[in-house]
Design a protein around this motif. Sequence first.
Motif, PDB file in Angstrom:
ATOM      1  N   GLY A 132       0.837  -1.019   0.111  1.00 47.76           N
ATOM      2  CA  GLY A 132       0.033   0.196   0.020  1.00 47.76           C
ATOM      3  C   GLY A 132       0.943   1.342   0.051  1.00 47.76           C
ATOM      4  O   GLY A 132       0.501   2.312  -0.874  1.00 47.76           O
ATOM      5  N   LEU A 133       1.690   1.239   0.784  1.00 45.19           N
ATOM      6  CA  LEU A 133       2.641   2.317   0.857  1.00 45.19           C
ATOM      7  C   LEU A 133       3.422   2.680  -0.469  1.00 45.19           C
ATOM      8  O   LEU A 133       3.625   3.860  -1.009  1.00 45.19           O
ATOM      9  CB  LEU A 133       3.828   2.379   2.032  1.00 45.19           C
ATOM     10  N   ALA A 134       4.027   1.549  -1.069  1.00 47.95           N
ATOM     11  CA  ALA A 134       4.692   1.688  -2.477  1.00 47.95           C
ATOM     12  C   ALA A 134       3.567   2.178  -3.476  1.00 47.95           C
ATOM     13  O   ALA A 134       3.842   3.163  -4.273  1.00 47.95           O
ATOM     14  CB  ALA A 134       5.259   0.409  -2.853  1.00 47.95           C
ATOM     15  N   SER A 135       2.461   1.542  -3.183  1.00 43.65           N
ATOM     16  CA  SER A 135       1.387   2.368  -4.396  1.00 43.65           C
ATOM     17  C   SER A 135       1.216   3.895  -4.118  1.00 43.65           C
ATOM     18  O   SER A 135       1.132   4.697  -5.034  1.00 43.65           O
ATOM     19  CB  SER A 135       0.125   1.653  -4.071  1.00 43.65           C
ATOM     20  N   LEU A 136       1.134   4.230  -2.839  1.00 48.96           N
ATOM     21  CA  LEU A 136       1.183   5.660  -2.498  1.00 48.96           C
ATOM     22  C   LEU A 136       2.011   6.487  -2.943  1.00 48.96           C
ATOM     23  O   LEU A 136       1.818   7.511  -3.508  1.00 48.96           O
ATOM     24  CB  LEU A 136       0.652   5.688  -0.819  1.00 48.96           C
ATOM     25  N   GLU A 137       3.370   5.835  -2.666  1.00 50.50           N
ATOM     26  CA  GLU A 137       4.605   6.773  -3.153  1.00 50.50           C
ATOM     27  C   GLU A 137       4.670   6.939  -4.647  1.00 50.50           C
ATOM     28  O   GLU A 137       4.773   7.816  -5.294  1.00 50.50           O
ATOM     29  CB  GLU A 137       5.873   6.161  -2.631  1.00 50.50           C
ATOM     30  N   THR A 138       4.085   5.920  -5.551  1.00 50.68           N
ATOM     31  CA  THR A 138       4.332   6.088  -6.973  1.00 50.68           C
ATOM     32  C   THR A 138       3.266   6.881  -7.432  1.00 50.68           C
ATOM     33  O   THR A 138       3.570   7.659  -8.294  1.00 50.68           O
ATOM     34  CB  THR A 138       3.773   4.492  -7.548  1.00 50.68           C
ATOM     35  N   ALA A 139       1.991   7.049  -6.630  1.00 53.02           N
ATOM     36  CA  ALA A 139       1.056   7.936  -7.281  1.00 53.02           C
ATOM     37  C   ALA A 139       1.330   9.285  -6.905  1.00 53.02           C
ATOM     38  O   ALA A 139       1.246  10.297  -7.709  1.00 53.02           O
ATOM     39  CB  ALA A 139      -0.367   7.506  -6.626  1.00 53.02           C
ATOM     40  N   LEU A 140       1.984   9.287  -5.660  1.00 49.27           N
ATOM     41  CA  LEU A 140       2.295  10.749  -5.358  1.00 49.27           C
ATOM     42  C   LEU A 140       3.308  11.337  -6.309  1.00 49.27           C
ATOM     43  O   LEU A 140       3.322  12.457  -6.645  1.00 49.27           O
ATOM     44  CB  LEU A 140       2.774  10.702  -3.858  1.00 49.27           C
TER      45      LEU A 140
END
Length: 376
Positions: A328-336
């Motif tokens: 989840g945190l990896a997905s958030l960083e990518t989107a950010l």
Amino acid sequence: MLFRVRTHLLRSRRGGPLSPESRAGIGAALVLLALVSVVELADGRKANYVGLLAAAPFLAAAFANWRVVLGVGSASTLVGAGFALAGQMISVATVVNLTGIVLATGIAARVAAIRQGQAERIAELSRLASVAQQAVLRPLGPQVGTLAVAGHYISSTAAADIGGDLYEAVDTPYGVRMLIGDVRGKGLDAVRLASIVLGSYRHVAYERADLRAIVADLDRAVARSVGDEDFVTAALVEERGGTLTIVNCGHPAPLLLRRGEVITLEPPATAPPLGFMPVVQPRVERLEPGDRLLLFTDGLGEARRDGEFFPIADRAWRLLGHGTVADGLASLETALVEWVHGRLDDDIALVLMEYAGPRPASGPAVPSWEVGAAEH
């Protein structure tokens, strides 16, 4: 001739293949050698332009190490001497040009050695910064108590991996306790204050039954260490037997992800940051299996492109509600990073936890502030 020069240069470095930087330096130098050779051949038998070859070692010095620069300079000298010997006579100007190539090679090699030394010192500082980050921000998870937990730090500066944002999660006799905070300011002073807050928290989190007592301890630690205008925003979270307790000191409210919904857990009353004697009021929530909680610093809420802020509340469930908490945190960083086109204005600390369900209770499943009140 140029093919032999290229082969000699590519074999000039010991101990393995050349680095991409050295190859770039050699490539630039070979392009210059080829251009000068073409001009000389088109101009006739006189070596009128060999002096331009003095620029080749300087081109290499911008990218490669001093050994490669010496190789490029030697090649330039050989090419220049070849054109000079091919002429009908060697003039004084030609001798001066060849001497200039030799001198330029020596100067460029020295420049390359200095640049390489500086690059090595910067790399060493970067390694030291990584060690410091690991000492200040210890890796979280994947399991703390019965909670699945992941933490991640996103630096706004490519040359530095650490700043004033902080987080921690510990399994204590009073439940799993998490801290996230943001030090005002940047640089070494912010890192120093972050380490002070974390050091104090790692001690008192095991000693204090009441989260409000932890806030008071951290507030005193900050007040002793900073000036009148410095402070630390912070949120403290405790999970005990499925009961979630949050106290907030001027920090962005955590987000609770539950069955596709995102709930902002605002405090019952606002409180100032650590350093300004905050008086906090706990917020208590009953967790359900599968609930996830996102803690973050204000760099996430302030990330924007073209004046539009990153819509964390709208995207939180889609980005964080699936896979592991680390996924989840990896997905958030990518989107950010995609949202801001790779340019962040502030560091960001992220902690994501998932509640799987209750564990056998060793004591009353009540928030720590009630436990503390009962002790008094």
